[in-house]
Design a protein around this motif. Sequence first.
Motif, PDB file in Angstrom:
ATOM      1  N   ALA A 157      37.351  -4.725 -33.797  1.00 24.13           N
ATOM      2  CA  ALA A 157      36.110  -3.792 -33.340  1.00 24.13           C
ATOM      3  C   ALA A 157      36.359  -3.497 -31.913  1.00 24.13           C
ATOM      4  O   ALA A 157      36.154  -2.259 -31.300  1.00 24.13           O
ATOM      5  N   SER A 158      36.396  -4.424 -31.075  1.00 23.09           N
ATOM      6  CA  SER A 158      36.263  -4.467 -29.711  1.00 23.09           C
ATOM      7  C   SER A 158      37.561  -3.231 -29.156  1.00 23.09           C
ATOM      8  O   SER A 158      37.267  -2.370 -28.083  1.00 23.09           O
ATOM      9  N   ARG A 159      38.581  -3.666 -29.650  1.00 21.78           N
ATOM     10  CA  ARG A 159      39.672  -2.863 -29.070  1.00 21.78           C
ATOM     11  C   ARG A 159      39.830  -1.329 -29.614  1.00 21.78           C
ATOM     12  O   ARG A 159      39.908  -0.363 -29.041  1.00 21.78           O
ATOM     13  N   ARG A 160      39.239  -1.385 -31.011  1.00 13.88           N
ATOM     14  CA  ARG A 160      39.005   0.152 -31.388  1.00 13.88           C
ATOM     15  C   ARG A 160      38.027   0.759 -30.593  1.00 13.88           C
ATOM     16  O   ARG A 160      38.331   1.898 -30.270  1.00 13.88           O
ATOM     17  N   LYS A 161      36.957   0.247 -30.220  1.00 14.08           N
ATOM     18  CA  LYS A 161      35.894   0.974 -29.576  1.00 14.08           C
ATOM     19  C   LYS A 161      36.353   1.205 -28.273  1.00 14.08           C
ATOM     20  O   LYS A 161      36.125   2.329 -27.817  1.00 14.08           O
ATOM     21  N   GLU A 162      37.060   0.438 -27.625  1.00 16.32           N
ATOM     22  CA  GLU A 162      37.675   0.851 -26.306  1.00 16.32           C
ATOM     23  C   GLU A 162      38.700   1.849 -26.290  1.00 16.32           C
ATOM     24  O   GLU A 162      38.634   2.880 -25.251  1.00 16.32           O
ATOM     25  N   ALA A 163      39.436   2.019 -27.250  1.00 17.32           N
ATOM     26  CA  ALA A 163      40.351   2.729 -27.405  1.00 17.32           C
ATOM     27  C   ALA A 163      39.570   4.369 -27.824  1.00 17.32           C
ATOM     28  O   ALA A 163      40.059   5.610 -27.221  1.00 17.32           O
ATOM     29  N   ILE A 164      38.523   4.277 -28.604  1.00 19.45           N
ATOM     30  CA  ILE A 164      37.916   5.524 -28.776  1.00 19.45           C
ATOM     31  C   ILE A 164      37.179   6.012 -27.557  1.00 19.45           C
ATOM     32  O   ILE A 164      37.305   7.324 -27.543  1.00 19.45           O
ATOM     33  N   LEU A 165      36.579   5.348 -26.864  1.00 18.78           N
ATOM     34  CA  LEU A 165      36.063   5.625 -25.517  1.00 18.78           C
ATOM     35  C   LEU A 165      36.985   6.250 -24.564  1.00 18.78           C
ATOM     36  O   LEU A 165      36.692   7.345 -23.889  1.00 18.78           O
ATOM     37  N   SER A 166      38.082   5.578 -24.648  1.00 24.87           N
ATOM     38  CA  SER A 166      39.408   6.154 -23.676  1.00 24.87           C
ATOM     39  C   SER A 166      39.665   7.572 -24.131  1.00 24.87           C
ATOM     40  O   SER A 166      39.960   8.522 -23.523  1.00 24.87           O
ATOM     41  N   ALA A 167      39.689   7.510 -25.561  1.00 24.56           N
ATOM     42  CA  ALA A 167      40.425   8.786 -26.141  1.00 24.56           C
ATOM     43  C   ALA A 167      39.370  10.079 -25.995  1.00 24.56           C
ATOM     44  O   ALA A 167      39.638  11.283 -25.850  1.00 24.56           O
ATOM     45  N   PRO A 199      42.310  -0.982 -36.846  1.00 28.50           N
ATOM     46  CA  PRO A 199      40.739  -0.824 -37.065  1.00 28.50           C
ATOM     47  C   PRO A 199      40.266  -2.206 -37.309  1.00 28.50           C
ATOM     48  O   PRO A 199      39.052  -2.251 -36.942  1.00 28.50           O
ATOM     49  N   LYS A 200      40.795  -3.183 -37.436  1.00 25.26           N
ATOM     50  CA  LYS A 200      40.382  -4.581 -37.781  1.00 25.26           C
ATOM     51  C   LYS A 200      39.788  -4.929 -36.273  1.00 25.26           C
ATOM     52  O   LYS A 200      38.747  -6.106 -36.698  1.00 25.26           O
TER      53      LYS A 200
END
Length: 780
Positions: free
Chosen positions: A705-715, A702-703
């Motif tokens: 942010a960019s990777r987290r957002k990319e993972a959320i959009l993929s999910a 979660p730290k």
Amino acid sequence: MDALQGDLFHPTPGAVTADHSGGIMPDPPWREWVTPHKISLLILISEYVQNKAERGHEETDVFTKTLLLSVRLQRNISLALLRWIQSPDETLADLRREVEKLAEGDRSTAEIVVGWLDSKLKEMAEDGLMVLTDFMQSLEQLFNLSAEGEEPLLQRAGVIGMFIRRMVLAFDKLSFSQVSSLYELLMEYCQEGKSSLKDDLDTSDAMEMADEGEGMRREDLDVGKEDSTVLSYRQAQYYLSKGLQNNYNDAEASSPAELQQQVQRLLKSNPLFVEAHYLSYLNSMNVYEWCGAVQSLHLYFDRFSLHSQHNQQSKPNEDVTAARSYRYAALNLASLHCRFGHREEAMAVLQEAIRLAQVTNDNVCLQHALIWLSRLEQDESKVAMLLQRSVIRSSVLTLPYLASMAVQMFTKLKAQAGLKPARVFEYLAKSNSLNCLHYIPELVASCFALQTALWQMYGKSAMSLLNIQLLLHGSGNPATNHWDKELGCLVLSHLAVIHADQGNYTCVYEILQLLKEKFHYIKKNAKVWMFAEQCINFDRALRNHKWTAAETAITNLAALDNTEAQYRRALLLKEKGDSVGACQHLQELLQKCREEPSTTITEIHAGVLLALGEVYTAASNLTTANSYFLQCLTLCKEHHLNHTATMAQLNIAHIQLLMKLPAQALALTEQVMPQVLSHGSLYNRSRAQFLLAKCQLASTDPKHASRRKEAILSAIGTLSIALEGFQKAEAPARVKDVLYYQAQLYNEVGNSADRNRCALQFRQLDQQIPTNPTQILNIF
């Protein structure tokens, strides 16, 4: 031109009489009955032979006395005579209609041929009993008729010649009162036929003939009005052969009620005709009338002993005939006991059949008995040894059908024992080579069906569907048509299950409707599609949370397979949240699977372990749940059940996710995703995609942010695919889970519009189908 009638009117040199009743008993020396129908046949034969004899004389008026018969008409008459002699008696109206059909549209020819029959019957009606007597005496002269420069047209040893001689002999044995009664029956036969004879016959003359017959006892004649259509022994044999053929062709078979009436008619005409009891046994088996089947077999045994007392053959032949009859009846009785689960009784009867087969050195019967012995044996090593012996012995005796069937049974046994799939399909290839080499289309189709079942067991539904398509394509060929047989029912039922797994319920119920039309409830193959229908109804009702419909499906399943019904009842309790009840049912099934491994299916055993793990997962007892999943995985690896093993691995990944091990859960999920996406059902594919999305998000830091957002959009994209799958599979509870999770993800990325849309859809579904809050996002 006359060569076409060679087999019918002339004996075939060196021909022997074939025993079409399975060699049960020879023709007894019972006399034939003279009936009005047979008199009509004799008239047709007499006119036909005389016509052919007159053809060669040039001075004959062709148009008034002789009918120049075409080759096709001669062939039609010959074949029709052969059929009429063997078939039951018909009315005059039916006989005239069939005679007219022989001309194939030539009205003048049809009128001349029908005129042969009508003119002679009219002469008998007008001139009295003496014409009938003179006609029967004149039949002997037919054997002397011949065309110019040719041999006699009618031979005494031919089919027609034997029929004429039997009728003349039977007529000579009648007393005067019996001949008078026969004449009365002939007049009634003509009047009921509604032929031209009825219009030309004077009513007063008919009354005078009736008065003259008073005082003559009709009961002195063996064929009264009620029994005028009584069957002789040969006619009964012919009808029995047709009934046995139609028994294997559901499209041409009579209804069970009609067939049973015909059996009673056969027995009324010939009380010692024991083969009729065997036909009754087959009819009872078709409608699952077990009591009637057992009773018919017992009557078969009893009546055959009575027949032996009336048999005029020598004692050695009688003993051989009895052994030949009893051994096959014993095999059928053993199969009945085996179906009922009476192993000791079946083994005793089978031993008797083996003893009788050894007396007459019947290797075919011995090989059938060996296969039944392998089915009754409980030790798998002994079963394998018996089947191997059957394959070797059948090959030596040149019995390819039995050899191929034994190979298929051996293949099935080894597949259930956990042999490697490559070796299993190698054995099946040997059966295929035998079937193709000796052209056995039934076993070729059976081999495809076995391949279908094996691919399904190994979790390769795409390969299973391919074999179904091959079977359906082969069924279009009339020579290998299996639509109306058990194989067609199996294939179409399995196709319906595959469509249900993909959510195509419109196709499912169209296939089921076709099955209901072709295989009615009372037919022997109805159990197959009824089982598939109830399984489909249960799975659909369970995912829709329609508990009443699911209970109804379980009740219907209990009548077909009690173990399957108990397993699905446990699944229902699990889905309803009754963990205690579900665990109790599953533990009972697990105990049964461990104590009686030979009587339970490995897929059921693995499914019970999988369901137990899911029950403990829902109860948050992850350690116990994981142990059951590992047991299931081990069992599936031993028996190569890839699909069930994949589902066990996905459940293990879900437990790892709940235990805060997202990296391990993601790796395991990605490892099994190709198998799920290639061969899994729509519902399981959607479950796997939902789990994959959760694992991807949980493994993201979660730290960043960019990777987290990319993972959320993929999910979110993966969840959308899972959502469509759950909607098509009609699983609203799982749709709510996906919507709940999507709303959280949209909220995290600040997409309030999509978040509110998901929340609204969730609320609408929750009002329609409330769900236990503790189960949301806590089960796989």
